[in-house]
Design a protein around this motif. Structure first.
Motif, mmCIF file in Angstrom:
data_model
loop_
_atom_site.group_PDB
_atom_site.id
_atom_site.type_symbol
_atom_site.label_atom_id
_atom_site.label_comp_id
_atom_site.label_asym_id
_atom_site.label_seq_id
_atom_site.Cartn_x
_atom_site.Cartn_y
_atom_site.Cartn_z
ATOM 1 N N ILE A 186 -5.887 -9.208 -4.148
ATOM 2 C CA ILE A 186 -5.689 -8.669 -5.493
ATOM 3 C C ILE A 186 -4.603 -9.462 -6.214
ATOM 4 C CG2 ILE A 186 -6.383 -6.356 -4.774
ATOM 5 C CD1 ILE A 186 -3.455 -5.562 -4.831
ATOM 6 N N ASP A 187 -4.699 -9.510 -7.549
ATOM 7 C CA ASP A 187 -3.664 -10.217 -8.311
ATOM 8 C C ASP A 187 -3.082 -9.355 -9.430
ATOM 9 O OD1 ASP A 187 -5.638 -10.162 -10.201
ATOM 10 O OD2 ASP A 187 -5.908 -12.328 -10.335
ATOM 11 N N GLY A 188 -3.478 -8.075 -9.471
ATOM 12 C CA GLY A 188 -2.854 -7.152 -10.402
ATOM 13 C C GLY A 188 -3.468 -7.129 -11.787
ATOM 14 N N ASP A 189 -4.652 -7.702 -11.967
ATOM 15 C CA ASP A 189 -5.246 -7.695 -13.303
ATOM 16 C C ASP A 189 -5.883 -6.331 -13.584
ATOM 17 O OD1 ASP A 189 -7.585 -7.632 -11.869
ATOM 18 O OD2 ASP A 189 -8.303 -9.603 -12.504
ATOM 19 N N GLN B 287 -3.473 13.687 -1.048
ATOM 20 C CA GLN B 287 -2.048 13.789 -1.320
ATOM 21 C C GLN B 287 -1.191 13.234 -0.185
ATOM 22 O OE1 GLN B 287 -0.795 14.721 -4.302
ATOM 23 N NE2 GLN B 287 -2.964 14.748 -4.898
ATOM 24 N N SER B 288 -1.770 13.051 0.994
ATOM 25 C CA SER B 288 -1.004 12.533 2.132
ATOM 26 C C SER B 288 -1.156 11.018 2.288
ATOM 27 C CB SER B 288 -1.442 13.235 3.420
ATOM 28 O OG SER B 288 -2.821 12.981 3.677
ATOM 29 N N CYS B 289 -1.804 10.374 1.331
ATOM 30 C CA CYS B 289 -2.094 8.938 1.449
ATOM 31 C C CYS B 289 -0.832 8.093 1.305
ATOM 32 C CB CYS B 289 -3.118 8.544 0.378
ATOM 33 S SG CYS B 289 -3.471 6.775 0.354
ATOM 34 N N LYS B 290 -0.656 7.191 2.233
ATOM 35 C CA LYS B 290 0.412 6.201 2.158
ATOM 36 C C LYS B 290 -0.144 4.952 1.486
ATOM 37 C CE LYS B 290 3.267 3.160 5.072
ATOM 38 N NZ LYS B 290 3.666 2.821 6.467
ATOM 39 N N ILE B 291 0.532 4.480 0.441
ATOM 40 C CA ILE B 291 0.142 3.251 -0.250
ATOM 41 C C ILE B 291 1.165 2.179 0.080
ATOM 42 C CG2 ILE B 291 -0.356 2.155 -2.452
ATOM 43 C CD1 ILE B 291 -1.040 4.854 -3.597
ATOM 44 N N GLU B 292 0.685 1.085 0.640
ATOM 45 C CA GLU B 292 1.571 -0.005 1.044
ATOM 46 C C GLU B 292 1.214 -1.266 0.262
ATOM 47 O OE1 GLU B 292 3.077 -2.309 5.130
ATOM 48 O OE2 GLU B 292 1.619 -0.663 5.212
ATOM 49 N N PHE B 293 2.229 -1.909 -0.286
ATOM 50 C CA PHE B 293 2.033 -3.123 -1.087
ATOM 51 C C PHE B 293 2.733 -4.294 -0.400
ATOM 52 C CE2 PHE B 293 3.566 -6.184 -4.190
ATOM 53 C CZ PHE B 293 2.422 -6.471 -4.923
ATOM 54 N N ASN B 294 1.973 -5.392 -0.213
ATOM 55 C CA ASN B 294 2.521 -6.598 0.404
ATOM 56 C C ASN B 294 2.332 -7.767 -0.564
ATOM 57 O OD1 ASN B 294 2.888 -5.700 3.460
ATOM 58 N ND2 ASN B 294 0.911 -4.903 2.741
ATOM 59 N N LYS C 7 5.976 -4.866 -11.839
ATOM 60 C CA LYS C 7 5.230 -4.087 -12.827
ATOM 61 C C LYS C 7 3.977 -3.465 -12.197
ATOM 62 C CE LYS C 7 4.689 -7.280 -15.900
ATOM 63 N NZ LYS C 7 4.208 -7.916 -17.162
ATOM 64 N N PHE C 8 3.299 -4.248 -11.343
ATOM 65 C CA PHE C 8 2.087 -3.733 -10.715
ATOM 66 C C PHE C 8 2.416 -2.569 -9.790
ATOM 67 C CE2 PHE C 8 -1.109 -3.772 -7.303
ATOM 68 C CZ PHE C 8 -2.254 -3.562 -8.066
ATOM 69 N N CYS C 9 3.466 -2.703 -8.991
ATOM 70 C CA CYS C 9 3.857 -1.625 -8.071
ATOM 71 C C CYS C 9 4.236 -0.364 -8.849
ATOM 72 C CB CYS C 9 5.037 -2.070 -7.212
ATOM 73 S SG CYS C 9 4.604 -3.226 -5.920
ATOM 74 N N ARG C 10 4.967 -0.528 -9.924
ATOM 75 C CA ARG C 10 5.392 0.635 -10.716
ATOM 76 C C ARG C 10 4.184 1.413 -11.244
ATOM 77 N NH1 ARG C 10 9.092 -0.355 -15.954
ATOM 78 N NH2 ARG C 10 7.149 -1.375 -16.580
ATOM 79 N N TYR C 11 3.150 0.676 -11.681
ATOM 80 C CA TYR C 11 1.942 1.335 -12.170
ATOM 81 C C TYR C 11 1.114 1.903 -11.013
ATOM 82 C CZ TYR C 11 -2.252 2.207 -14.907
ATOM 83 O OH TYR C 11 -3.313 2.811 -15.520
ATOM 84 N N LEU C 12 1.026 1.127 -9.923
ATOM 85 C CA LEU C 12 0.219 1.536 -8.776
ATOM 86 C C LEU C 12 0.668 2.877 -8.220
ATOM 87 C CD1 LEU C 12 -1.817 0.908 -6.445
ATOM 88 C CD2 LEU C 12 0.065 -0.290 -5.307
ATOM 89 N N PHE C 13 1.962 3.052 -8.039
ATOM 90 C CA PHE C 13 2.463 4.255 -7.389
ATOM 91 C C PHE C 13 2.399 5.486 -8.294
ATOM 92 C CE2 PHE C 13 5.187 1.225 -4.687
ATOM 93 C CZ PHE C 13 4.155 1.077 -3.787
ATOM 94 N N ARG C 14 2.051 5.292 -9.562
ATOM 95 C CA ARG C 14 1.897 6.421 -10.476
ATOM 96 C C ARG C 14 0.449 6.892 -10.575
ATOM 97 N NH1 ARG C 14 5.696 4.347 -15.543
ATOM 98 N NH2 ARG C 14 7.708 4.610 -14.500
#
Length: 466
Positions: A366-369, A423-430, A410-417
Motif C-alpha cells: 500500500i502507498d496511502g492513496d 472492536q477487538s481488531c489490532k491494526i498494525e502499520f509498518n 498522515k496516513f496512520c492518523r486517518y487509518l486509526f480513525r
C-alpha cells in the motif's frame, strides 16, 4: 614478572597436554563441529593432528563464504578431488558441494564432469545421509552432467538436493532404494516424468518435496507420497497444459509458483495449514486457463492460511467465474495479499464470503492513496471477527525522507480513525519510518516507533533541496 611468565607457560603446557591426551575419536568429533576449512587447518598444529581431519564424516565445500568459490572450475574440482582422495572415514555423513561460476571451455567441462561422476559412487558407498550438490552454472553448450544412478540406490540417504544441469535417470533395473529419504529437492535437473513418478512412489518416508521443473512440452506427473507434509512446485518452461496428479493426504503446506499446469488432487488434503500461490497473470484464449485456477483452488480449499502473490487478478477472475468456490474455504482465517502496481479499489476484490470469518489479514504494497483508504475502509467495515490487520507501506523513492515520514504520519492518523466492525481488531502499520499499532479501540494508540534512519541520509536530502 619472571615467575608470572613461568606460571603462564606452565598453564599453556598443561592445557596443550590435556588436549593432546584426548583419544582420536573425541578429537575427530570436536573437529566435526568446526567449518571444514578450519578443521583441515589443525593439521599444522603438530604431527599428531596431521591425519585427524581425514577421518571427518562431513565434507562441506563451496558457498559464497568459501574462498574456493571465486576460483576457476578446474581448480575448484581438482581441489575437491585432492581432498576426497585423502578422506578415510568409513562414512561420509554429509556431502555438501556448491559452485556457481560458469564454464566456458569444453575441456574444462569434461574434466569437471568426469571428476564429479567419479566421486558420487564413493560417497554413496560410504553411507551418505545428506547429499546436497548445487552446480548452477556447470554446463557447456547445453551439455549436462550425467548423474550416476547409484544415488537412487543409497538406502542411508535422508536428505537429497540436486540443483543444476544434471541429467538424471533411474537404474536400468527400475529399482529405487531410498527407504529413509525424508527431504528431496530437484531444481533445474533433466528428469523424465515417468522416472519422477516412480521416484516419489519409492520414498515411503518422504515429508518434504521441492520441485523446480523446466517443462518444454505438456507432461503428466504423478506425486504420490502418503507421508508428505510440504510440497513446493515451481514450474518453468513453455508448457501450458502439463498436469500434476497429487495424492498427498497428510499435506500441511503447499507452495505453487506457476502459470501453466493443471493440479488434480486425488483426495483433498484435510490437514492443510498454509498455501502460498503465485500465479503470474497472463491473458490467454480459451477456458483452460480459468479451469486451471479453479481446479487448484478447489484442491486447497481446506487450507487455514493462504498467501496470494500477484493476487488480485486471480481473485477478480475467480469472483466473476465461480464466486461460490469461496464457500468451500470453511477453515480459512488467515489471508495475505499484495496490492497490485496498478492502483485500484482492491478491497472489493476480497471475496465477501471470506471477509466475515477472517481473523488475520496482511496487506503489503500500500502507498496511502485514495484507493488504499477506500479499500481499508471496506475491509474494516465487513471483517466482523478480525483480530489483526497488518499493513506494509511502500514509499515513493522520488520523495525526500521528510516527505515520506509526513505521508506515513498522515496516513496512520486517518487509518486509526476508521470505524471497524470488530472492536477487538489490532491494526498494525509498518512503514519506512514509522511502526505503530492500535489495540482494539479506535481511541487507544499502542506502541509507536519512528525510525529516523541515519543522520547522513537527512543531510543529503537537505543538500538536495538547496
Amino acid at each position: 614478572m619472571a615467575e608470572e611468565l613461568d606460571f603462564i607457560n606452565n598453564n599453556n603446557t598443561d592445557e596443550e597436554d590435556r588436549l593432546s591426551s584426548l583419544p582420536d575419536s573425541l578429537l575427530i568429533e570436536i573437529l566435526s563441529l568446526l567449518p571444514f576449512k578450519s578443521a583441515t587447518a589443525t593439521s599444522a598444529l603438530s604431527r599428531r593432528w596431521v591425519p585427524l581431519w581425514t577421518h571427518l564424516p562431513h565434507l562441506i565445500i563451496g558457498g559464497f563464504d568459501d574462498p574456493l568459490h571465486t576460483t576457476s572450475a578446474e581448480r575448484f574440482f581438482t581441489t575437491v578431488n585432492h581432498i576426497l582422495s585423502q578422506l578415510i572415514s568409513p562414512q561420509n555423513h554429509t556431502f555438501y558441494l556448491h559452485y556457481y561460476h560458469p564454464i566456458s571451455d569444453a575441456l574444462e567441462f569434461q574434466l569437471c564432469s568426469a571428476l564429479f561422476t567419479s566421486w558420487v559412487p564413493l560417497i554413496c558407498a560410504r553411507n551418505a545421509v545428506k547429499f546436497e550438490v548445487c552446480l548452477d552454472s556447470l554446463e557447456f553448450c547445453g551439455h549436462s552432467i550425467i548423474l550416476p544412478t547409484c544415488v537412487f540406490q543409497t538406502p542411508s540417504l535422508v536428505h537429497l538436493k540436486l540443483r543444476g544441469s544434471f541429467h538424471c535417470k533411474l537404474p536400468e533395473t527400475g529399482i529405487v532404494n531410498l527407504p529413509n529419504l525424508k527431504k528431496l529437492s530437484l531444481c533445474g535437473v533433466n528428469f523424465d516424468t515417468l522416472g519422477l513418478t516412480t521416484l516419489f512412489k519409492c520414498c515411503p518416508l518422504l515429508e518434504n518435496l521441492f520441485l523446480e521443473l523446466n517443462l518444454m512440452e505438456d507432461e503428466v506427473i504423478e506425486i504420490s507420497a502418503h507421508n508428505l507434509k510440504y510440497l513446493s512446485i515451481h514450474l518453468l518452461g513453455s508448457s501450458t497444459a502439463s498436469r500434476f496428479m497429487i495424492d498427498v493426504p497428510l499435506l500441511e503446506e503447499i507452495a505453487v509458483h506457476d502459470s501453466g499446469a493443471f493440479y488434480n488432487f486425488v483426495k483433498k488434503p484435510c490437514m492443510l495449514r498454509k498455501a502460498c500461490i503465485e500465479w503470474p497473470f497472463r491473458y490467454r484464449e480459451g477456458n483452460d486457463y480459468l479451469v486451471q485456477i479453479l481446479e487448484l483452488f478447489r484442491g486447497i480449499s481446506s487450507v487455514r492460511s493462504i498467501h496470494l502473490l500477484n493476487s488480485f487478478p486471480i481473485l477478480y477472475i475467480i469472483q466473476h467465474i465461480d464466486g461460490n468456490i469461496w464457500s468451500l474455504f470453511h477453515n480459512l482465517t488467515d489471508l495475505r495479499l499484495g496490492v497490485p502496481n496498478e492502483r485500484m479499489n482492491w478491497g472489493t476484490s476480497i471475496p465477501s464470503a471470506l471477509l466475515p470469518k477472517l481473523k488475520r489479514i496482511r496487506i503489503s504494497g500500500i502507498d496511502g492513496d485514495r484507493n488504499d483508504v477506500r479499500s481499508l475502509k471496506y475491509v474494516l467495515s465487513n471483517a466482523d471477527v478480525l483480530e489483526h490487520l497488518n499493513l506494509f507501506f511502500v514509499f515513493d523513492s522520488n520523495n525526500s525522507p521528510e516527505q515520506r515520514l509526513w505521508e506515513e504520519y498522515k496516513f496512520c492518523r486517518y487509518l486509526f480513525r476508521l470505524s471497524r466492525s470488530s472492536q477487538s481488531c489490532k491494526i498494525e502499520f509498518n512503514g519506512c519510518h514509522i511502526h505503530t499499532f492500535t489495540n482494539g479501540s479506535q481511541r487507544v494508540l499502542g506502541h509507536s516507533q519512528i525510525n529516523w534512519l541515519k543522520s547522513s541520509m537527512w543531510l543529503d536530502s537537505e543538500e538536495d533541496h538547496e
